[in-house]
Design a protein around this motif. Structure first.
Motif, PDB file in Angstrom:
ATOM      1  N   LEU A   2       0.664  -1.102  -0.021  1.00 39.90           N
ATOM      2  CA  LEU A   2       0.095  -0.436  -0.143  1.00 39.90           C
ATOM      3  C   LEU A   2       0.894   1.624   0.660  1.00 39.90           C
ATOM      4  O   LEU A   2       1.779   1.529   1.066  1.00 39.90           O
ATOM      5  CB  LEU A   2      -0.990   0.089   1.280  1.00 39.90           C
ATOM      6  N   VAL A  24      -6.263  -4.751   4.032  1.00 41.04           N
ATOM      7  CA  VAL A  24      -6.739  -3.974   2.801  1.00 41.04           C
ATOM      8  C   VAL A  24      -6.259  -4.466   1.484  1.00 41.04           C
ATOM      9  O   VAL A  24      -5.559  -4.712   1.472  1.00 41.04           O
ATOM     10  CB  VAL A  24      -6.269  -1.805   3.007  1.00 41.04           C
ATOM     11  N   TRP A  26      -6.307  -2.292  -2.327  1.00 41.23           N
ATOM     12  CA  TRP A  26      -6.639  -1.402  -3.150  1.00 41.23           C
ATOM     13  C   TRP A  26      -6.015  -1.453  -4.883  1.00 41.23           C
ATOM     14  O   TRP A  26      -5.276  -2.554  -5.401  1.00 41.23           O
ATOM     15  CB  TRP A  26      -5.674  -0.547  -2.488  1.00 41.23           C
ATOM     16  N   LEU A  41      -5.860   6.695  -5.861  1.00 40.42           N
ATOM     17  CA  LEU A  41      -6.000   5.137  -5.390  1.00 40.42           C
ATOM     18  C   LEU A  41      -7.346   4.689  -4.627  1.00 40.42           C
ATOM     19  O   LEU A  41      -8.218   5.434  -3.834  1.00 40.42           O
ATOM     20  CB  LEU A  41      -5.348   4.874  -4.202  1.00 40.42           C
ATOM     21  N   ILE A  43      -8.837   2.485  -1.807  1.00 47.20           N
ATOM     22  CA  ILE A  43      -8.619   0.959  -1.141  1.00 47.20           C
ATOM     23  C   ILE A  43      -9.988   0.684  -0.389  1.00 47.20           C
ATOM     24  O   ILE A  43     -10.565   1.780  -0.171  1.00 47.20           O
ATOM     25  CB  ILE A  43      -8.096   2.044  -0.093  1.00 47.20           C
ATOM     26  N   ASN A 137     -15.563   6.681  -1.504  1.00 50.07           N
ATOM     27  CA  ASN A 137     -15.640   6.918  -2.890  1.00 50.07           C
ATOM     28  C   ASN A 137     -16.645   7.044  -3.846  1.00 50.07           C
ATOM     29  O   ASN A 137     -17.723   6.388  -3.109  1.00 50.07           O
ATOM     30  CB  ASN A 137     -14.969   5.054  -3.340  1.00 50.07           C
TER      31      ASN A 137
END
Length: 403
Positions: A2, A24, A26, A41, A43, A137
């Motif tokens: 990450l 996570v 990603w 990104l 994630i 997001n």
């Protein structure tokens, strides 16, 4: 691995000290050529909070890695601006609407939710390569972008114009209703002096656009006016007058907005992103650039004046909802500003065609490796050429070219 270090500490800014990340996943959110000013990104965070498991879908913005893009976007300054916008300015937009008695369902939530950020890892107040802005997001909330090459149809243009007018009007409402707070907390976020490297990058893109016109036979009748308009724009500064001055996004085009639809595919909401270049100026700067950069050709040819009227009407309507006296914003002054500023915006309109009309797949460089040749629009690309020529015809029709 990450790319974001200490992600848990960033998310604790919103979710509290008992927020623990378990794992996570990603990926890069955008393809090469779709965003240059930052690495973005997507994630998925699996975490635990108060002994309960939870999953977050977030977007993390990091600075570009290439030195050329860091200089072009003046990342130390612009990252700080955007971080301060999301943490300081955006919450005040919601607060003002609440205090003005606007019903909750009618409040304009113009920006994505801010979840945390820092200017640097070593020192949260000092820019480094780990500067980060965390947002919800929007794709996970079924927001999508439109096609930058094709541009927006009339329905999307109208929808975005109404939201742009609200952004400008809410800023002005904040200024008029909370003048001391605005001056001390909001105005500093909107101050921006372009550094030399960024200015040189922009100048190079304008020069390329100018040279491309010289290579187009169809542009020959316009060359003298192009020269005069570019010279005028580099020489003349329009000093904005109060009370019209507002937050200008400064990069309001297709890729910096996302739209949401209901089950019947009706447009129901939108969000504006990328607030790293904001300045304090006339709102018509955003309007002109958006109309020219983002509307489909037929929409611009048939409805330009209608869209200008829609912006003004929406601007006044939003001010009225905030209980602001709109008599101090007469339409004749708005139209005067539009004609004053349009020749100055010609530079941005033509240079950005290199970015907006770059053929899909033509940009393979990432934000790690990009250099001054990253912008791929050129006269061998028919979409690029036709857009450049269409801008000329629109500017001439409106009397916005200097003769």
């Amino acid at each position: 691995m990450l790319p974001v270090k200490n992600l848990d500490a960033l998310l604790m800014q919103t979710y509290g000290l008992d927020f623990q990340i378990h794992n996570v996943e990603w990926k890069h959110l955008t393809d090469p050529g779709e965003n240059f000013g930052s690495q973005i990104l997507a994630i998925t965070v699996n975490a635990e909070q108060n002994s309960k498991k939870r999953t977050l879908n977030i977007v993390v913005k990091l600075p570009p890695r290439s030195q050329y893009l860091l200089d072009l976007f003046d990342s130390p300054a612009t990252f700080k601006k955007e971080l301060e916008f999301y943490s300081t300015v955006a919450p005040e937009f919601l607060k003002l609407q609440n205090e003005s008695g606007i019903p909750e369902e009618a409040i304009s939530v113009i920006t994505p939710q801010f979840l945390g950020g820092r200017l640097g890892l070593r020192d949260p107040q000092c820019f480094d390569e780990q500067a980060a802005i965390i947002l919800e997001n929007l794709k996970d909330e079924n927001y999508t972008t439109q096609d930058r090459i094709l541009g927006l149809d009339k329905v999307h243009m109208d929808f975005a114009i109404i939201h742009l007018a609200k952004l400008h009007a809410i800023t002005i409402g904040l200024k008029l209703k909370k003048s001391d707070f605005f001056e001390n907390a909001i105005l500093p976020v909107l101050q921006y002096a372009v550094n030399e490297d960024a200015q040189n990058g922009v100048t190079g893109m304008i020069q390329k656009a100018h040279n491309d016109y010289k290579s187009m036979k169809e542009a020959e009748p316009y060359l003298d006016m192009i020269e005069k308009t570019l010279e005028y724009a580099s020489r003349v500064t329009v000093t904005p007058k109060e009370p019209w001055t507002t937050l200008v996004h400064n990069d309001f085009w297709v890729n910096n907005m996302m739209f949401k639809y209901d089950e019947s595919n009706k447009l129901i909401n939108m969000k504006i992103v990328d607030f790293q270049l904001t300045v304090y100026n006339y709102g018509v700067h955003d309007l002109i650039f958006f109309l020219i950069s983002s509307a489909r050709k037929d929409v611009l040819d048939k409805h330009l004046d209608d869209m200008i009227d829609l912006y003004y009407d929406s601007f006044i309507e939003c001010l009225e909802s905030l209980n602001v006296n709109t008599n101090i914003f007469p339409k004749n002054e708005f139209i005067e500003q539009l004609h004053q500023c349009a020749p100055i915006k010609f530079q941005q309109c033509i240079m950005m065609v290199q970015v907006i009309q770059a053929a899909r797949g033509s940009v393979t460089e990432t934000t790690n490796t990009a250099d001054k040749d990253v912008f791929k629009g050129g006269i061998n690309d028919e979409n690029y050429k036709q857009k450049m020529l269409h801008i000329l015809s629109v500017f001439e029709r409106k009397g916005w070219l200097v003769k």
